[in-house]
Design an enzyme around this catalytic site. Sequence first.
Site, PDB file in Angstrom:
ATOM      1  N   HIS A 177       0.838  -1.211   0.000  1.00 53.38           N
ATOM      2  CA  HIS A 177       0.000   0.000   0.000  1.00 53.38           C
ATOM      3  C   HIS A 177       0.873   1.261   0.000  1.00 53.38           C
ATOM      4  O   HIS A 177       1.419   1.625   1.034  1.00 53.38           O
ATOM      5  CB  HIS A 177      -0.921  -0.005   1.217  1.00 53.38           C
ATOM      6  CG  HIS A 177      -1.988  -1.030   1.100  1.00 53.38           C
ATOM      7  ND1 HIS A 177      -3.190  -0.786   0.472  1.00 53.38           N
ATOM      8  CD2 HIS A 177      -2.019  -2.329   1.480  1.00 53.38           C
ATOM      9  CE1 HIS A 177      -3.915  -1.885   0.480  1.00 53.38           C
ATOM     10  NE2 HIS A 177      -3.237  -2.833   1.097  1.00 53.38           N
ATOM     11  N   GLY A 234     -21.088  27.615  12.507  1.00 53.23           N
ATOM     12  CA  GLY A 234     -19.821  28.065  13.073  1.00 53.23           C
ATOM     13  C   GLY A 234     -18.722  27.060  12.817  1.00 53.23           C
ATOM     14  O   GLY A 234     -17.557  27.338  13.028  1.00 53.23           O
ATOM     15  N   GLY A 235     -19.086  25.884  12.342  1.00 52.29           N
ATOM     16  CA  GLY A 235     -18.078  24.892  11.975  1.00 52.29           C
ATOM     17  C   GLY A 235     -17.442  25.263  10.648  1.00 52.29           C
ATOM     18  O   GLY A 235     -17.986  26.083   9.902  1.00 52.29           O
ATOM     19  N   VAL A 236     -16.317  24.629  10.353  1.00 53.29           N
ATOM     20  CA  VAL A 236     -15.571  25.038   9.168  1.00 53.29           C
ATOM     21  C   VAL A 236     -16.335  24.717   7.876  1.00 53.29           C
ATOM     22  O   VAL A 236     -16.302  25.497   6.926  1.00 53.29           O
ATOM     23  CB  VAL A 236     -14.137  24.433   9.176  1.00 53.29           C
ATOM     24  CG1 VAL A 236     -14.162  22.926   9.121  1.00 53.29           C
ATOM     25  CG2 VAL A 236     -13.304  24.987   8.043  1.00 53.29           C
ATOM     26  N   ASP A 237     -17.071  23.619   7.838  1.00 46.51           N
ATOM     27  CA  ASP A 237     -17.729  23.238   6.584  1.00 46.51           C
ATOM     28  C   ASP A 237     -18.807  24.246   6.181  1.00 46.51           C
ATOM     29  O   ASP A 237     -18.824  24.747   5.061  1.00 46.51           O
ATOM     30  CB  ASP A 237     -18.369  21.850   6.689  1.00 46.51           C
ATOM     31  CG  ASP A 237     -17.383  20.797   7.131  1.00 46.51           C
ATOM     32  OD1 ASP A 237     -16.167  21.066   7.021  1.00 46.51           O
ATOM     33  OD2 ASP A 237     -17.804  19.741   7.604  1.00 46.51           O
ATOM     34  N   SER A 238     -19.708  24.540   7.119  1.00 47.03           N
ATOM     35  CA  SER A 238     -20.772  25.470   6.740  1.00 47.03           C
ATOM     36  C   SER A 238     -20.202  26.865   6.517  1.00 47.03           C
ATOM     37  O   SER A 238     -20.690  27.607   5.663  1.00 47.03           O
ATOM     38  CB  SER A 238     -21.903  25.487   7.773  1.00 47.03           C
ATOM     39  OG  SER A 238     -21.454  25.923   9.020  1.00 47.03           O
ATOM     40  N   SER A 239     -19.162  27.232   7.260  1.00 49.58           N
ATOM     41  CA  SER A 239     -18.576  28.565   7.079  1.00 49.58           C
ATOM     42  C   SER A 239     -17.969  28.719   5.698  1.00 49.58           C
ATOM     43  O   SER A 239     -18.187  29.720   5.010  1.00 49.58           O
ATOM     44  CB  SER A 239     -17.473  28.818   8.123  1.00 49.58           C
ATOM     45  OG  SER A 239     -18.016  28.767   9.409  1.00 49.58           O
ATOM     46  N   LYS A 269     -11.918  17.114   4.131  1.00 43.20           N
ATOM     47  CA  LYS A 269     -11.932  18.101   5.223  1.00 43.20           C
ATOM     48  C   LYS A 269     -10.697  19.011   5.242  1.00 43.20           C
ATOM     49  O   LYS A 269     -10.805  20.227   5.365  1.00 43.20           O
ATOM     50  CB  LYS A 269     -12.035  17.349   6.555  1.00 43.20           C
ATOM     51  CG  LYS A 269     -12.182  18.233   7.766  1.00 43.20           C
ATOM     52  CD  LYS A 269     -13.627  18.455   8.042  1.00 43.20           C
ATOM     53  CE  LYS A 269     -13.893  19.173   9.327  1.00 43.20           C
ATOM     54  NZ  LYS A 269     -15.340  19.251   9.571  1.00 43.20           N
TER      55      LYS A 269
END
Length: 545
Positions: A198, A253-258, A400
């Site tokens: 791998h 307030g999380g990075v994804d939605s921001s 992410k």
Amino acid sequence: MSATADGVVTAATAASELVERDPARVRPPRALDEVVVLDYGGQYSQLIARRVRECGVFSELLPHHLGAAEIARRKPKGLILSGGPASVYAPQAPRLESELLDLGVPVLGICYGMQLLAFELGGRVEAAEVGEFGRSELTVREPGRLLAGLPAEQTCWMSHRDTVLAPPPGFAALASSSESPVAALEDTERNVYGIQFHPEVVHTPYGQDILRRFLIDVCGCDTSWSPASIVDEQIERIRAQVADGRVICGLSGGVDSSVAALLVHRAVGDQLTCVFVDHGLMRKNEGQQVIHAFRDTFKVPLVAVDAEERFLARLRGVTDPETKRKAIGEEFIRVFEEEAGKLSGGTAAVRYLVQGTLYSDVIESGGGTGAATIKSHHNVGGLPQDLQFELVEPLRTLFKDEVRAVGAELGLPERLVWRQPFPGPGLAIRVVGGEATRERLDLLRDADHILQEEIRKAGLYRELWQSFCVLPDVRTVGVQGDERTYGNVVVIRAVTSDDAMTADWARLPYDLLETIASRMINELREVNRVVLDITSKPPGTIEWE
Ligand code: XMP
């Protein structure tokens, strides 16, 4: 199904289902080279796509049965066949679609992918008695094209039972290990390559070099892809999708939605309205930070709903963890729907909903079917599927860490870019065994604030997947200033993890633990004891409820 740990609304869909429904939804940024990874069910398949991207080449993981025609349509510069749990001799084992070798692009098989190539092209593959798992010493006998310039002796990571004993006609065997007489092979005429080990895991130190060799020397890929290169692309796409329609985004307030909200704002400006539901269960000052960043710095139209009273009322008398989660989830949806209704009652109906769906949500296959419900994550902080919105999902092609890179590129404050995951139901699921009242939440918030400050000061914040406090419904006896105390216990929970599926308790330095404990006891009158949670996941979960 997917858990976005920062409360972002997600719609996880199996990769196959997704592609079958609408092959165009996940596609490479225009005009950039792409290498497709076909997933044969390997544990590390996602990681292969990430490693390819780290080399600067866009890559997606697609189901192995997608079909050569669909793959050809995407015009990849190369194909990688992943590992997988099957034996090529098993009746149900995934087969190699022979047309894949006629696409005219180089093919690299990894582990099961190599066995499949060897088996189908006339090599000798045997189901071995003993497998080869973990670290192995690789001896390169003939570097060929794939292993050129790499050391003759190197360590690699193996995880297989079937073994290739002889390569197919026309192939050269390049390397071997103690249990694998053919651990790497190639046929430069046909442009087909294979490695038994791998390359994508860190335990194969030259793995990334091998991938790079395949991508650059064999496939001739341009390596100019970066997460930031999706910004312009996505802005264009959002504009095309939304035109002059109105868009709503639930900001957690999380990075994804921001990051999703910022991208959409860049694309369509004030056609976007963000809704931030402050349920009163956030960490200290976090609500204000989100409001400040979006409203004041980025000038994004933002409706901040102070719903603390409503949530506290819903939580009154609730101590059971699942009831608590469901109550918060339902209340969240109700508030969001009300706000969406108010916005639609204005000038024009809101037609689009921004979701911070990530690529890992997209490719996470099936999941959940028949699996026990450990915790009802996905109902909390998420929105029901039947809301009448069309989805805008600008992060759908990103992992992410890549979202963080885009966030930084867009100027999102460092604190938001690197925020540790935070559960949708917030601090309520950290006041355990008793009711989450305002007093208990405030005490927990203060203890948590001390923990965060000290962890940041020690430079450990980014290293930890999560660090937080838990407030159990327990009092203990202590002695302070010659007086008996009967106070609260605060639990410190700090974990390291890659994906929250498994986690280890973090070995925080003793000095740091001491500082944290004495600050909590000195500064918070109600606290007289601090303890450390040393449970990994499994058997524990990260949160206590
Ligand atoms: P557990 O406790 O199951 O948590 O080990 C795994 C990760 O998920 C986060 N978490 C949630 N995230 N809504 C979310 O968005 C939720 O209801 C929720 N519950 C737990 C948790 O913080 C950890 O990162």
